[in-house]
Design a protein around this motif. Structure first.
Motif, PDB file in Angstrom:
ATOM      1  N   LYS A  40       0.294 -11.585  -2.570  1.00  0.00           N
ATOM      2  CA  LYS A  40      -0.081 -10.413  -2.891  1.00  0.00           C
ATOM      3  C   LYS A  40       0.233  -9.215  -1.974  1.00  0.00           C
ATOM      4  O   LYS A  40      -0.010  -9.552  -0.498  1.00  0.00           O
ATOM      5  CB  LYS A  40      -1.688 -10.518  -3.035  1.00  0.00           C
ATOM      6  N   SER A  41       0.473  -8.058  -2.167  1.00  0.00           N
ATOM      7  CA  SER A  41       0.660  -7.009  -1.274  1.00  0.00           C
ATOM      8  C   SER A  41       0.254  -5.588  -1.767  1.00  0.00           C
ATOM      9  O   SER A  41       0.099  -5.191  -2.934  1.00  0.00           O
ATOM     10  CB  SER A  41       2.246  -6.603  -1.028  1.00  0.00           C
ATOM     11  N   TRP A  42      -0.117  -4.739  -0.866  1.00  0.00           N
ATOM     12  CA  TRP A  42      -0.754  -3.342  -1.255  1.00  0.00           C
ATOM     13  C   TRP A  42       0.262  -2.322  -0.423  1.00  0.00           C
ATOM     14  O   TRP A  42       0.347  -2.728   0.761  1.00  0.00           O
ATOM     15  CB  TRP A  42      -2.088  -3.115  -0.918  1.00  0.00           C
ATOM     16  N   PHE A  43       0.471  -1.398  -0.982  1.00  0.00           N
ATOM     17  CA  PHE A  43       0.619  -0.057  -0.126  1.00  0.00           C
ATOM     18  C   PHE A  43      -0.619   0.220   0.735  1.00  0.00           C
ATOM     19  O   PHE A  43      -1.608   0.189   0.264  1.00  0.00           O
ATOM     20  CB  PHE A  43       1.096   1.066  -0.963  1.00  0.00           C
ATOM     21  N   LEU A  44      -0.468   0.370   1.869  1.00  0.00           N
ATOM     22  CA  LEU A  44      -1.511   0.630   2.860  1.00  0.00           C
ATOM     23  C   LEU A  44      -2.368   1.789   2.417  1.00  0.00           C
ATOM     24  O   LEU A  44      -3.461   1.740   2.536  1.00  0.00           O
ATOM     25  CB  LEU A  44      -1.015   0.803   4.389  1.00  0.00           C
ATOM     26  N   HIS A  45      -1.779   3.004   2.092  1.00  0.00           N
ATOM     27  CA  HIS A  45      -2.428   4.026   1.512  1.00  0.00           C
ATOM     28  C   HIS A  45      -3.514   4.045   0.335  1.00  0.00           C
ATOM     29  O   HIS A  45      -4.232   4.712  -0.240  1.00  0.00           O
ATOM     30  CB  HIS A  45      -1.750   5.387   1.421  1.00  0.00           C
ATOM     31  N   GLU A  46      -3.032   2.807  -0.326  1.00  0.00           N
ATOM     32  CA  GLU A  46      -3.786   2.443  -1.548  1.00  0.00           C
ATOM     33  C   GLU A  46      -4.584   1.266  -1.579  1.00  0.00           C
ATOM     34  O   GLU A  46      -5.026   0.575  -2.475  1.00  0.00           O
ATOM     35  CB  GLU A  46      -2.582   2.146  -2.885  1.00  0.00           C
ATOM     36  N   LEU A  47      -4.629   0.826  -0.380  1.00  0.00           N
ATOM     37  CA  LEU A  47      -5.492  -0.381  -0.068  1.00  0.00           C
ATOM     38  C   LEU A  47      -7.174  -0.057  -0.320  1.00  0.00           C
ATOM     39  O   LEU A  47      -7.539   0.826   0.006  1.00  0.00           O
ATOM     40  CB  LEU A  47      -5.376  -0.839   1.414  1.00  0.00           C
ATOM     41  N   PRO A  48      -7.544  -0.829  -1.285  1.00  0.00           N
ATOM     42  CA  PRO A  48      -9.240  -0.632  -1.666  1.00  0.00           C
ATOM     43  C   PRO A  48      -9.998  -0.760  -0.691  1.00  0.00           C
ATOM     44  O   PRO A  48     -10.933  -0.030  -0.420  1.00  0.00           O
ATOM     45  CB  PRO A  48      -9.318  -1.479  -3.168  1.00  0.00           C
ATOM     46  N   VAL A  49      -9.678  -1.749   0.050  1.00  0.00           N
ATOM     47  CA  VAL A  49     -10.564  -2.349   1.179  1.00  0.00           C
ATOM     48  C   VAL A  49      -9.973  -3.013   2.353  1.00  0.00           C
ATOM     49  O   VAL A  49      -9.190  -3.842   1.891  1.00  0.00           O
ATOM     50  CB  VAL A  49     -12.106  -2.859   0.688  1.00  0.00           C
ATOM     51  N   VAL A  50     -10.451  -2.909   3.523  1.00  0.00           N
ATOM     52  CA  VAL A  50      -9.848  -3.571   4.388  1.00  0.00           C
ATOM     53  C   VAL A  50     -10.073  -4.959   4.418  1.00  0.00           C
ATOM     54  O   VAL A  50     -11.343  -5.414   4.602  1.00  0.00           O
ATOM     55  CB  VAL A  50      -9.830  -3.142   5.849  1.00  0.00           C
TER      56      VAL A  50
END
Length: 401
Positions: free
Chosen positions: A278-288
């Motif tokens: 599972k990967s996210w673009f950091l600027h689209e990360l919903p929560v750390v």
């Protein structure tokens, strides 16, 4: 990873065989590898091989999305865009870590992928030399889709040389004789009949490119591209006068440079598979995530492991000034799956695809492996160990007894 094959290989191995194997590679290519070649191939059992193929085909399905160029429009840095991009890449390489699932079964986990060629010619040399100098059971193959050595090289000729005369096609690199992959350039020259040319040797007349072959100025119709363009950008000032490859030129690219960026870790957030972390673009990360120890932070526009943060903290994330250029990825735990006489090793497997013009899908043709006993996989990190380095896989296709 096939226990009986592994046990027999380890028992029968001798240092003399290994030295003869390396000497055979040098005989075939004209020089010894500039990187460490492992003492062993990777023996891939059918169950893992099937999962690797399934994972690759699920990724290919994403590449075939009709909106693929739309979702990857920001994958190419504006300063690195090259004109006349074609419809699809000619080469795709997909890297997997070999891991274990909760049931202790071997499974692949995607690490990286690129729309770029790899050691296409050298990998066949290495596999053939393993078969020459060691006992590789008949039920194992380094090829896919019914290919053998002759059919594989014919496919490479069709893909890279195509309808042109070999002298009209060049392998293009920056300072090729300084590259650790130069053994592959030599193998390509030998088997395809094309010449390796440094960027600084190109001659431009209008939109046409030429090089000097045997004292004669020769037109270049097609470039088999081995230049990574962000590396080129970093080196440009130190190279002296050279052709600007970012302009419109009357030449075909195999493969077009833009695909290196479109098919890269950039697309990992778009791939949904059991074999893709599972990967996210950091600027689209919903929560750390609270468990950051289970994640890695990767820059989108840096390659070969540069800039990757393995032990991520919240402070690291806060310090990122351009979060749109980073992804946060669930950490992959490599399994010590390869038993060697000097202790267990981990590995990555690279699956190599070729996509011919006019074909609906790319086809799987060959593979590459990297074996390590350290925290990092790349062959440059293993200079002090044994039974580690660059290698290839033999996949279980039949009886291995």
């Amino acid at each position: 990873m096939i226990p009986a094959v592994r046990k027999l290989y380890n028992e029968q191995f001798t240092p003399e065989q290994y030295q003869a194997f390396l000497a055979g590679i040098a005989d075939d290519t004209g020089e010894a590898p500039a990187f460490r070649v492992a003492e062993t191939p990777v023996f891939v059992p059918a169950a893992l091989g099937n999962k690797l193929v399934q994972a690759c085909e699920e990724i290919v399905d994403v590449l075939l999305r009709p909106d693929f160029k739309t979702i990857t429009r920001d994958a190419i840095p504006a300063s690195l865009k090259v004109p006349h991009e074609n419809d699809h890449p000619h080469f795709i390489v997909i890297d997997f870590a070999v891991c274990k699932d909760a049931e202790d079964h071997l499974v692949p986990q995607l690490i990286e992928l690129q729309g770029f060629p790899t050691m296409l010619a050298f990998q066949e040399v290495m596999a053939r030399r393993f078969k020459t100098h060691f006992n590789i059971p008949a039920g194992l193959s380094n090829f896919f889709n019914g290919l053998d050595e002759a059919a594989y090289y014919q496919l490479l000729r069709d893909m890279i040389v195509g309808p042109f005369a070999p002298e009209e096609v060049i392998l293009l690199e920056v300072k090729p004789e300084e590259q650790k992959t130069r053994i592959d350039f030599h193998s390509t020259e030998k088997n395809l009949g094309i010449k390796t040319v440094c960027l600084t040797e190109l001659i431009q007349e209008g939109k046409q490119l030429y090089y000097i072959k045997d004292g004669v100025k020769t037109r270049i119709r097609r470039i088999y591209n081995r230049i990574i363009f962000d590396d080129l950008q970093h080196q440009a000032e130190s190279l002296g006068a050279h052709v600007n490859l970012f302009q419109e030129l009357d030449v075909e690219w195999i493969t077009h440079p833009n695909w290196f960026y479109r098919i890269s870790k950039y697309i990992m957030p778009f791939i949904h598979s059991d074999y893709v972390p599972k990967s996210w673009f950091l600027h689209e990360l919903p929560v750390v995530p609270a468990d950051l120890e289970n994640y890695v932070l990767k820059p989108l526009f840096s390659f070969a492991g540069k800039g990757v943060l393995i032990d991520v903290t919240a402070a690291d994330i806060d310090a990122i000034k351009d979060p749109e250029n980073w992804i946060l990825q669930h950490k992959v735990k490599y399994a010590p799956a390869i038993e060697t006489p000097t202790g267990p090793a981990i590995c990555e497997i690279r699956m190599i695809y070729i996509w011919q013009d006019g074909s609906a899908r790319p086809i799987l043709v060959h593979n590459l492996a990297r074996i390590s006993k350290g925290k990092m996989i790349g062959v440059g990190f293993n200079s002090q160990d044994t039974w580690v380095g660059g290698s290839c896989c033999f996949f279980e296709t039949g009886d291995t007894k």
